[in-house]
Scaffold this active site. Structure first.
Site, PDB file in Angstrom:
ATOM      1  N   LYS A 126     -31.760 -27.074   3.353  1.00 30.90           N
ATOM      2  CA  LYS A 126     -32.529 -27.365   2.330  1.00 30.90           C
ATOM      3  C   LYS A 126     -32.725 -25.584   1.927  1.00 30.90           C
ATOM      4  CE  LYS A 126     -35.629 -31.072   3.211  1.00 30.90           C
ATOM      5  NZ  LYS A 126     -35.802 -31.702   5.101  1.00 30.90           N
ATOM      6  N   ARG A 127     -33.718 -24.773   2.872  1.00 30.91           N
ATOM      7  CA  ARG A 127     -33.763 -23.394   2.140  1.00 30.91           C
ATOM      8  C   ARG A 127     -33.185 -22.635   1.174  1.00 30.91           C
ATOM      9  NH1 ARG A 127     -33.137 -20.566   7.666  1.00 30.91           N
ATOM     10  NH2 ARG A 127     -33.428 -23.541   8.077  1.00 30.91           N
TER      11      ARG A 127
END
Ligand code: GLU
Length: 490
Positions: free
Chosen positions: A248-249
């Site tokens: 997600k980062r």
């Protein structure tokens, strides 16, 4: 395996939205099936009731459809090997577990409460497997087992023949007696997947490398049941440019994130196909048909596939040049609908198609069109960038020139590209300056930018009334005392 016998499956667990890694797995299976004129099966592994949501199943369908991947068999379309939702196949899993118990390949486990969960039971402490068969059978009559474990021969290695990785040996003692059915009868993944792959006549299991460690467990189930195992192919892990797991980062790990960024599905498809596979020539832009024609497992690589976001943007830019403007414009409109435009004034609907046409050769994503074409897509004011002000509005004559240009534009009878050009050129001639003396400050007024597509076309799209208003805004800004202006700069 003959072509006719090729049956592959995509077996997602709907416990979240479709990750790009899963989309790549689905794509490779689909390409393999289509290349070999086989079947692409969608099997939903939804036995984990606690983590399943209908919304996520829909997201899987939507993601696959967005990429244009069609399935020959699946929960929604049916097929000869139905049902395709794993939770509807529980009776088959139970029958198989019984057969394994009868063969002595598996045994009931009565260890403490912890044995209900696969991972938390300590297999070393479990003596259930060592109990005499008769005693065990007697107990089976009276006491419900907390789990069923597969008996693993600790003395021999287990060898996985993998198309991508070759022979992978799991040395003796690397597998515990693993749980296949937990208390209450729920089958665990390795067991259910093997049973269903066999029952659905799956010929090739193509999936992510993270499942390589599961394969010996699945092979033991095949072996104990006397089944012919499928061919296994484990696809390389996908890493980001820092060589860390894509997460997600990275801003975008889900397929829907890319849709929201304005990536075209055909670009995404092409890009995903090259994550771990190459056609063996230097070409990178390949149509769906070319991918189907050229795809096979022999050019899937072992080493990690790097998710190069810059390359994806480049590729998308190439696809944007080839796509019909109307279709791109529909995508732009969807992105505009999603964003909160209240602060920007009303949307200039009629500009979406022309702006898309004007910018698509200069940008890489639909989101770029929305960002770069912003000043043409709403009727609110624009805020000039400091760079634009410094470059084109620093001369003392700027305000006068803007006034003259405003007056000339106000008089243009037909606010067309040619009408606007003629008015500004004749103004420049009369004043004995280069047209740029008017064009550059005008660009800042209408777009807020130092560079933009041709200003006559931009002015036409902005429209007379809004153009005059934006020129007034810039004049007012330039006439404000310098100090305030400097303080107002970001
Ligand atoms: N449900 C598993 C997953 O989503 C399937 C793995 C497999 O293909 O066997 O990872």
């Amino acid at each position: 395996v003959t072509d006719r016998g090729v049956r592959v499956r995509f077996a997602p667990s709907p416990t979240g939205y479709l990750h790009v890694g899963s989309a790549r797995t689905a794509l490779f299976n689909w390409l393999f099936a289509r290349h070999h004129h086989g079947k692409f099966v969608l099997r939903v592994e939804d036995t984990d009731e606690t983590r399943y949501k209908d919304e996520w199943l829909r997201a899987i369908y939507d993601g696959l459809r967005w990429l244009g991947l069609d399935w020959d068999e699946g929960p929604d379309v049916g097929g000869a090997y139905a049902p395709y939702r794993q939770r509807e196949r529980i009776s088959l899993h139970a029958e198989t577990a019984s057969a394994l118990l009868d063969k002595g390949a598996a045994y009931p486990c009565y260890c403490g409460a912890n044995a209900t969960e696969a991972a938390s039971a300590d297999p070393a402490a479990c003596r259930c497997g060592a109990r005499a068969v008769l005693e065990r059978d007697a107990r089976r009559e009276t006491t419900p087992a907390l789990a069923i474990r597969m008996r693993v021969d600790q003395a021999r290695p287990i060898i996985v023949e993998d198309v991508v990785r070759g022979k992978v040996t799991f040395p003796p003692g690397s597998l515990e007696d693993f749980v296949i059915v937990k208390s209450g009868g729920g089958p665990l993944y390795n067991f259910a997947a093997a049973v269903d792959d066999h029952a659905m006549a799956i010929s090739h299991v193509i999936r992510g490398e993270e499942h390589l460690a599961n394969t010996p467990k699945q092979l033991l189930i095949y072996e104990a049941m006397g089944w012919q195992p499928p061919v296994f192919a484990h696809l390389p892990i996908i890493l980001n440019e820092q060589r860390a797991k894509l997460s997600k980062r990275d801003g975008a790990a889900l397929l829907t994130d890319y849709e929201a960024l304005g990536i075209l599905p055909e670009a995404m498809l092409n890009f995903l196909a090259l994550l771990g596979w190459s056609p063996g020539e230097n070409r990178e832009i390949l149509t769906r048909d070319e991918l189907v024609r050229q795809f096979d497992l022999d050019r899937v690589v072992k080493h990690p596939a790097i998710f190069d976001a810059t390359k994806l943007r480049w590729m998308n830019g190439e696809y944007m040049k080839a796509a019909p403007v109307d279709r791109l414009a529909r995508g732009v409109r969807r992105l505009l609908d999603r964003r909160d435009g209240a602060a920007r004034g009303r949307a200039l609907e009629h500009n979406v198609v022309p702006v898309t046409g004007l910018l698509r050769g200069r940008v890489r994503t639909l989101a770029d069109i929305v960002a770069q074409g912003d000043y043409l897509l709403h009727d609110g004011p624009v805020t000039p960038t400091p760079a634009a002000l410094e470059k084109h509005c620093a001369e003392p004559e700027t305000v006068d020139r803007l006034r003259q240009a405003r007056a000339a534009l106000a008089e243009v009878p037909e606010f067309t590209h040619d009408g606007i050009e003629a008015a500004l050129r004749s103004l420049a001639e009369r004043k004995h300056v280069k047209p740029g003396a008017y064009i550059h400050p005008l660009r800042v007024a209408l777009t807020g930018q130092a560079v933009s597509p041709g200003i006559f076309e931009v002015a036409r799209l902005v429209g007379k009334e809004l153009a005059l208003r934006r020129i007034d805004d810039l004049i007012a800004r330039l006439e404000r005392p310098r100090a305030t202006d400097v303080a107002a700069l970001p």
